[in-house]
Design an enzyme around this catalytic site. Sequence first.
Site, short mmCIF file in Angstrom:
data_model
loop_
_atom_site.label_atom_id
_atom_site.label_comp_id
_atom_site.label_asym_id
_atom_site.label_seq_id
_atom_site.Cartn_x
_atom_site.Cartn_y
_atom_site.Cartn_z
N THR A 186 34.27 -44.23 74.05
CA THR A 186 33.25 -44.14 75.09
C THR A 186 32.05 -43.40 74.52
O THR A 186 32.15 -42.72 73.50
CB THR A 186 33.78 -43.40 76.32
N GLU A 332 37.00 -48.78 79.12
CA GLU A 332 38.40 -48.59 79.51
C GLU A 332 39.02 -49.85 80.11
O GLU A 332 40.22 -49.87 80.41
CB GLU A 332 38.50 -47.44 80.53
N LYS A 440 22.22 -37.27 97.26
CA LYS A 440 22.59 -36.89 98.62
C LYS A 440 21.42 -36.12 99.24
O LYS A 440 21.09 -35.01 98.81
CB LYS A 440 23.85 -36.03 98.64
N TRP A 445 23.88 -40.36 101.78
CA TRP A 445 23.82 -40.91 100.43
C TRP A 445 22.67 -41.90 100.27
O TRP A 445 22.38 -42.69 101.17
CB TRP A 445 25.12 -41.61 100.07
#
Length: 543
Positions: A186, A332, A440, A445
């Site tokens: 990653t 992944e 937020k 949100w």
Amino acid sequence: MYGQMMNLPLTITNIMQFADKVYGGSEIVSVTADNPYHRYTYAEAFRRARKLANALEKLGIKRGECVGTLALNDYRHVELYYGISCLGMVCHTINPRLFPEQLEYIINHAEDQYLFVDVMFVPVLEKLAEKLPQVKGVVVLTDEAHMPENSRLPNLICYESLIEDEDDEFEWPELEEETACSLCYTSGTTGNPKGVLYSHRSTVLHCYGSALPDSFGLSGRDVVMPIVPMFHVNGWGLVYSGPMVGAKLVMPGPKMGDGQTLCTLINEEKVTVSAGVPTVWLALLDYLEKSGHKVPSLQRLTTGGAACPQPIFDKFREHYNVDVQQAWGMTEMSPLGTYHTLKPHMDCWDEEEKTRVRLKQGRPVYGVDMKIVDENDVALPWDGKASGAVKVRGLWVIQRYFKADTDACDAEGWFETGDVATIDADGYMQITDRTKDVIKSGGEWISSIELENCAMTHPQVAEAAVIGIYHEKWTERPLLVVVPKEGESPDPAELLAHFTGKVARWWIPEACEFVAEIPHTATGKVSKKDLRAQFEGYTWPKV
């Protein structure tokens, strides 16, 4: 009672041998640093992979050990993909764009025995030479005429010389399907990069899933141009799925971001399918618009790695009759998780309705199970409204990071992706943010991705990003950061007004700032972490 069918192992070796036997005449065309237009067949590629296997054994590399590659998309890298993995060794694809400290860490963590590198990346390794004690040698992917001179790297080997005198016959070992075949790390936005170790089984199953008609939809009639780098999540698996179906491969090498070269390759090789990140398609569109060229053979483009701006969909469809399809996944996940094609009942919809769905990341591919959960880990409905953290499990999803002591999944086997999304009743997922990037404001949100998509529809915007900045009253408010198109000087107030009627009023960014360049990660994604650091301590303009 068990079924009474053959139980042969699923291995990459099977893909290679099948393609060699059935599709040996299909071509691989490459742009390389030492040969601007290399062309040969699958049969020749796999013949050279056998020569490579003989050479690797003579180098003394053992099965299960890692062999690193720092290379772009071309025929030699294809040979490495198969020659290394089918020997039972691990092909460790390394992103050469990573920071030196990250390269040093992952090469040592993987314990790479040898490194196979393109000429252009030799200087990168020279700076690290004394920090890679276990590397026994560096093989440069070129011929003797193009070998670097006066290199400080010890045991520098020419690839063509390495395999030249080797026998082109090789008895491939019988591997168990759970044998490790490749390794990818990653990008390591927090802490050190983590290794994802793929098996032959997971790779073959991913190959099947990705080639399905409602995924990449590949066949032997296709000419596929993988622009997504082969050092990034196995090049989205196209170097496996292409040979599996016998598709011709066109590899752009160091020219993967050059609009003119991509246009030339598409037209000369009659490319039908391609895959890459949105920035690549913006570069191609820019060249097409300026040059007036068309791409008549091109049927569809897959885009992933970042949310795709609406203008890319609209311009390719309206001006070039090319269908742009989004995909979503991650290292992944090998990487494919979802793919976007329209369902049959949507064919009669008008273009505005279709575009609304096209902006979503697509439906789960068979082999991947998915759910969204709230902060208490309770599954949320697929109604297109509820937004939650995305969790996945499946046939090619990680269970544990390389050399980790514990599983990466929860007790029920679900892996948390770090994305926040909605999923509608038709199964279409729409990423609204990364968990760490969500804004937020006043307890509610705000989706930075939706704001970025909206900003990119403005004709004067070349690139846009939205980040949350501390606000005394609302805790956080969105800041719009824009790279203007060349020659344009957009008015900030007019850009902010562009959001009116397109998003909720309280979502509209509080301010707009212009920059010459937006920072990106090594894999081409906008680096929100670096952007937040750039605007740390930002003071909101007084109204």
